[in-house]
Motif scaffolding. Structure first.
Motif, mmCIF file in Angstrom:
data_model
loop_
_atom_site.group_PDB
_atom_site.id
_atom_site.type_symbol
_atom_site.label_atom_id
_atom_site.label_comp_id
_atom_site.label_asym_id
_atom_site.label_seq_id
_atom_site.Cartn_x
_atom_site.Cartn_y
_atom_site.Cartn_z
ATOM 1 N N ILE A 1 0.755 -1.440 0.020
ATOM 2 C CA ILE A 1 -0.180 0.407 -0.028
ATOM 3 C C ILE A 1 0.749 1.116 -0.323
ATOM 4 O O ILE A 1 1.704 0.982 0.608
ATOM 5 N N ARG B 1 -2.584 -1.092 -3.163
ATOM 6 C CA ARG B 1 -3.900 0.275 -2.913
ATOM 7 C C ARG B 1 -2.946 1.374 -3.041
ATOM 8 O O ARG B 1 -1.588 1.224 -2.266
ATOM 9 N N VAL C 1 -1.899 4.123 4.606
ATOM 10 C CA VAL C 1 -0.303 3.546 4.895
ATOM 11 C C VAL C 1 -0.843 2.689 6.348
ATOM 12 O O VAL C 1 -0.492 1.941 6.462
ATOM 13 N N TYR D 1 -1.831 -5.055 4.858
ATOM 14 C CA TYR D 1 -0.869 -4.596 3.789
ATOM 15 C C TYR D 1 0.741 -5.428 4.534
ATOM 16 O O TYR D 1 0.745 -5.014 6.019
ATOM 17 N N GLY E 1 3.999 -1.090 3.323
ATOM 18 C CA GLY E 1 4.176 -0.176 3.024
ATOM 19 C C GLY E 1 5.072 1.660 2.460
ATOM 20 O O GLY E 1 5.890 0.871 3.169
#
Length: 290
Positions: free
Chosen positions: A95, A123, A130, A139, A142
């Motif tokens: 992300i 994303r 994030v 996730y 990041g």
């Protein structure tokens, strides 16, 4: 919750079609096979009909068999997600802010092409989202522009991203009046980025809020479309400009002290990254560096 041993016995019984062969495979007695089946039928109803040459599944038995297969598939998926084997199937969740995300996305696709068992999930999001997503384990990786002060996160420098003053091709900017003439193309971080850069280029300027606003987009890939059509100027991170396809229609105004953001790679600090994520980080560092 149904007993896993009963379910294992049921699957073996259906696959082999015989109480005797199921008992031999599981290394238990035929009486135990019958007992496990009876325990299941006490809870779920009739599951099999015994025939002279085998057994037939009832609708309830078929539903239970489907359930067992779903459990087996979920178990395999869990083991793959927890596997430290870099050749195993697995997802890589990343992300990032939009600008660097645009530059990284084709690199990530190259990575997946070279590792077909890996699945890239990417994303775009602002810094606070994030950080929240990585902390929530949504996730694995990041990128943020401000290094987080949280002991649960490990952070390391990945790249630097200068801010750029971008104008339509052929435009010149000598003083503040030129910016007033051209007009500003805004975006969610537009005022913050423009004020940071323009305060160095044009000391004692009245601020971006005083400039005519000629457009706005919250899609980082579309902001420069305004500029390319001669509708205004903007201030945007370099990575967003480098991936813009119509480079001949825009121009970067050089000069003045640079404003450079550091991009920080973050992940949870309490446990090691999966091997595939570690290899992804190494790959990104090599590609960005080149």
């Amino acid at each position: 919750m149904l007993n896993s041993q009963w379910l294992q016995t049921f699957v073996a019984l259906i696959e082999l079609g015989s109480f005797t062969r199921a008992a031999e495979k599981l290394q238990i007695t035929q009486a135990a096979v019958s007992q496990h089946l009876r325990q299941l039928e006490d809870r779920l109803g009739l599951l099999v009909v015994r025939r002279a040459r085998g057994i037939d599944l009832t609708p309830a038995g078929q539903a239970l068999l489907d359930y067992c297969r779903e459990l087996e598939a979920a178990d395999k998926k869990l083991h793959l997600r927890l596997s430290d084997d870099d050749d195993a199937d697995g997802e890589i969740g990343l992300i990032t802010p939009g600008s660097i995300g645009l530059a990284l996305f084709p690199i990530l696709l190259d990575l997946q092409q070279h590792n077909p068992k890996w699945k890239i999930r990417h994303r775009f999001a602002p810094d606070p989202e994030v950080v929240s997503a990585v902390l929530a384990n949504q996730y694995e990786l990041g990128l943020v522009t401000l290094q987080p002060d949280d002991a649960r996160l490990a952070s390391s420098k990945l790249a630097e991203e200068p801010l750029e003053l971008v104008v339509p091709a052929g435009e010149t900017v000598g003083d503040w009046s030129d910016l007033q003439r051209i007009g500003f193309i805004d975006h969610p971080d537009g005022h913050a980025m423009a004020n940071r850069l323009l305060s160095r280029r044009f000391p004692r300027n009245p601020g971006v809020a005083c400039l005519p606003r000629h457009g706005f987009s919250n899609q980082v890939g579309l902001i420069l479309e305004f500029v390319a059509r001669g509708l205004g100027f903007t201030v945007i991170p370099r990575y967003a400009r480098t991936v813009f396809p119509n480079a001949g229609a825009i121009s970067v105004v050089e000069g003045g002290s640079p404003v450079i953001d550091t991009l920080w790679l973050i992940h949870r600090a309490e446990w090691p990254l999966p091997v595939r994520c570690g290899k992804t980080v190494k790959y990104l560092r090599e590609r960005i560096g080149s």
